[in-house]
Design a protein around this motif. Structure first.
Motif, PDB file in Angstrom:
ATOM      1  N   TRP A  19       0.836  -1.201   0.000  1.00  0.00           N
ATOM      2  CA  TRP A  19       0.000   0.000   0.000  1.00  0.00           C
ATOM      3  C   TRP A  19       0.871   1.252   0.000  1.00  0.00           C
ATOM      4  CZ3 TRP A  19      -4.894   0.447  -1.190  1.00  0.00           C
ATOM      5  CH2 TRP A  19      -5.761  -0.638  -1.019  1.00  0.00           C
ATOM      6  N   GLU A  20       1.956   1.212   0.754  1.00  0.00           N
ATOM      7  CA  GLU A  20       2.840   2.373   0.796  1.00  0.00           C
ATOM      8  C   GLU A  20       3.457   2.626  -0.574  1.00  0.00           C
ATOM      9  OE1 GLU A  20       6.847   3.686   3.199  1.00  0.00           O
ATOM     10  OE2 GLU A  20       5.077   3.031   4.295  1.00  0.00           O
ATOM     11  N   GLU A  21       3.873   1.564  -1.234  1.00  0.00           N
ATOM     12  CA  GLU A  21       4.436   1.732  -2.572  1.00  0.00           C
ATOM     13  C   GLU A  21       3.380   2.248  -3.544  1.00  0.00           C
ATOM     14  OE1 GLU A  21       6.559  -0.741  -6.178  1.00  0.00           O
ATOM     15  OE2 GLU A  21       5.777  -1.796  -4.435  1.00  0.00           O
ATOM     16  N   ARG A  22       2.162   1.746  -3.411  1.00  0.00           N
ATOM     17  CA  ARG A  22       1.086   2.167  -4.307  1.00  0.00           C
ATOM     18  C   ARG A  22       0.817   3.661  -4.183  1.00  0.00           C
ATOM     19  NH1 ARG A  22      -4.917  -0.373  -5.240  1.00  0.00           N
ATOM     20  NH2 ARG A  22      -3.685  -2.260  -5.451  1.00  0.00           N
ATOM     21  N   SER A  23       0.909   4.193  -2.970  1.00  0.00           N
ATOM     22  CA  SER A  23       0.552   5.593  -2.754  1.00  0.00           C
ATOM     23  C   SER A  23       1.734   6.545  -2.879  1.00  0.00           C
ATOM     24  CB  SER A  23      -0.097   5.763  -1.373  1.00  0.00           C
ATOM     25  OG  SER A  23       0.757   5.282  -0.360  1.00  0.00           O
ATOM     26  N   LEU A  27       5.230   9.936  -6.342  1.00  0.00           N
ATOM     27  CA  LEU A  27       5.502  11.271  -5.824  1.00  0.00           C
ATOM     28  C   LEU A  27       6.995  11.554  -5.880  1.00  0.00           C
ATOM     29  CD1 LEU A  27       3.176  11.330  -2.690  1.00  0.00           C
ATOM     30  CD2 LEU A  27       2.742  12.329  -4.935  1.00  0.00           C
ATOM     31  N   ARG A  28       7.341  12.753  -6.279  1.00  0.00           N
ATOM     32  CA  ARG A  28       8.744  13.128  -6.342  1.00  0.00           C
ATOM     33  C   ARG A  28       9.356  13.099  -4.947  1.00  0.00           C
ATOM     34  NH1 ARG A  28       7.926  18.318 -10.374  1.00  0.00           N
ATOM     35  NH2 ARG A  28       7.346  17.095 -12.204  1.00  0.00           N
ATOM     36  N   GLY A 193      -1.396  14.588  -4.807  1.00  0.00           N
ATOM     37  CA  GLY A 193       0.036  14.866  -4.820  1.00  0.00           C
ATOM     38  C   GLY A 193       0.628  14.818  -6.216  1.00  0.00           C
ATOM     39  N   ILE A 194       0.212  13.836  -7.008  1.00  0.00           N
ATOM     40  CA  ILE A 194       0.700  13.724  -8.387  1.00  0.00           C
ATOM     41  C   ILE A 194       0.269  14.941  -9.200  1.00  0.00           C
ATOM     42  CG2 ILE A 194       0.503  12.377 -10.520  1.00  0.00           C
ATOM     43  CD1 ILE A 194       0.086   9.902  -8.633  1.00  0.00           C
ATOM     44  N   ILE A 230       2.304  11.963   2.887  1.00  0.00           N
ATOM     45  CA  ILE A 230       1.791  12.353   1.569  1.00  0.00           C
ATOM     46  C   ILE A 230       1.218  13.764   1.622  1.00  0.00           C
ATOM     47  CG2 ILE A 230       0.172  11.769  -0.271  1.00  0.00           C
ATOM     48  CD1 ILE A 230       0.342   8.855   0.679  1.00  0.00           C
ATOM     49  N   ALA A 231       0.518  14.097   2.708  1.00  0.00           N
ATOM     50  CA  ALA A 231      -0.014  15.457   2.857  1.00  0.00           C
ATOM     51  C   ALA A 231       1.116  16.482   2.893  1.00  0.00           C
ATOM     52  CB  ALA A 231      -0.863  15.550   4.126  1.00  0.00           C
TER      53      ALA A 231
END
Length: 393
Positions: A19-23, A27-28, A193-194, A230-231
């Motif tokens: 899940w962490e990799e998926r999200s 993101l840069r 984020g993307i 991510i935020a």
């Protein structure tokens, strides 16, 4: 078409990494996050787990055939899952095909409407007693397809103009204690984020008008560690543009800036008390402080409100373990005129803006310091501002 079944059980450790990799992976600078997290856990960076074997997807027409299956209600769930899993597996090794999939989904007739319908149907389940694992994973697969559309340069702005990303905000802010939903929330956040990381003016204006800054603030206050990271990525992307930093530092939005500073203060205090929690969160908080220092009002606010834990050596142990955090912390202390034990040299760096211009930031060099002095001597300015000159990811 062979289906790829999801494990109906709760998330185990390997699934948490997936899940962490998926999200995070699109993101840069996310590679730095994964390395900091992996180092703290004393293990290798997150593995992908068992990959799905989907040789059938290598046929030239199978992707369009899979998208067409979205129109068949009895085939839709498996088709969405099939395509999202394939894109997750292939997006790094076959980026062109990944972007092509985003183009196809956005431009094929009614496909985006079907995906939005999936989200609206999920809205009806957004009460605690009606949520279970299967619809949440179905939602996450839809959001993974949205990632693909958001990552495509040709569809990103059109995607925002269509209003589709606004449907993600209720998902981001929905309060649920179900762990698997929190992972789905992280995928929804990663779509935002993307979109924001390219710092395109139209998209940043949309983000500001849609209260994305405020939503990120809420997540940083109450969210899980992954969602907080991510935020922070999103906030950094917005703050690094003149539109975003002007919005946050505008006196009209004084409560927003003061609220962010208070939230970061609480977060830094928590991280100082338990330094095993999240080095990468500290990394991002310091970066946000540094970015705010490029704005006059932001600089004054940071200088006035910098947490004691940042200035009193509370993170000495962590910074010894993570030199990149030590470098950022030293840059921040120099920026606000605080003393550092070991001044370091750094090259002049540029802060890129979306308009294609650059702000040249003043730096100080070790050679400008006397051997007895621990206070930086500024070169050409009475204010020293640093941003990381080391490439992150």
């Amino acid at each position: 078409m062979a289906e790829v079944e999801d494990d109906p059980g709760g998330p185990n450790h390997q699934e948490e990494e997936q899940w962490e990799e998926r999200s995070l992976s699109l993101l840069r600078d996310s590679k730095m996050d994964q390395e900091l997290s992996a180092a703290k856990k004393k293990k290798k960076p997150a593995s992908r787990g068992k990959k799905h074997k989907m040789k059938a997807m290598q046929r030239p027409t199978v992707m369009t055939e899979t998208i067409l299956e979205f129109f068949e209600e009895d085939l839709r769930e498996s088709a969405i899952r099939y395509l999202s899993n394939y894109l997750l597996e292939k997006r790094e090794e076959d980026l062109d095909n990944y972007h092509h999939a985003g183009f196809l989904m956005f431009n094929s007739c009614a496909t985006m409407c079907i995906l939005l319908q999936e989200i609206v149907v999920f809205y009806m389940r957004m009460v605690p007693d009606n949520l279970d694992v299967r619809p949440i994973k179905r939602l996450a697969n839809v959001l993974t397809l949205f990632q693909c559309v958001a990552a495509n340069d040709e569809t990103r702005e059109k995607f925002v103009n269509s209003g589709a990303p606004n449907f993600l905000i209720p998902l981001i802010l929905f309060d649920s204690e179900i762990e698997i939903f929190d992972y789905a929330r992280s995928v929804a956040l990663s779509v935002i984020g993307i979109l924001c990381q390219g710092r395109e003016p139209t998209i940043l204006q949309w983000a500001i008008k849609s209260n994305i800054v405020e939503a990120c603030h809420t997540i940083i206050q109450n969210g899980s560690e992954l969602n907080q990271v991510i935020a922070m990525h999103i906030l950094e992307a917005i703050l690094q543009d003149s539109i975003g930093i002007s919005y946050v530092c505008d006196p009209i939005h004084n409560s927003l800036l003061s609220g962010l500073m208070k939230t970061w203060d609480d977060l830094v205090t928590l991280l100082a008390a338990d330094q095993e929690t999240s080095p990468r969160l500290l990394f991002h908080v310091i970066r946000c402080y540094l970015i705010l220092c490029s704005h006059d009002r932001g600089y004054k606010t940071v200088r006035k409100s910098l947490p004691d834990a940042i200035t009193n050596g509370s993170f000495d142990k962590m910074t010894e373990e993570f030199p990149v955090i030590r470098a950022l912390l030293h840059q921040l202390l120099l920026s606000v005129g605080r003393e550092v034990e070991e001044p370091f040299s750094c090259e002049q760096v540029l802060l890129p803006l979306a308009e294609g211009k650059n702000i040249r930031l003043q730096t100080c060099a070790r050679s400008a310091l006397s051997s007895e002095s621990t206070t930086p001597i500024c070169l050409g300015s009475d204010r020293v501002i640093f941003l990381p000159s080391t490439p992150f990811g």
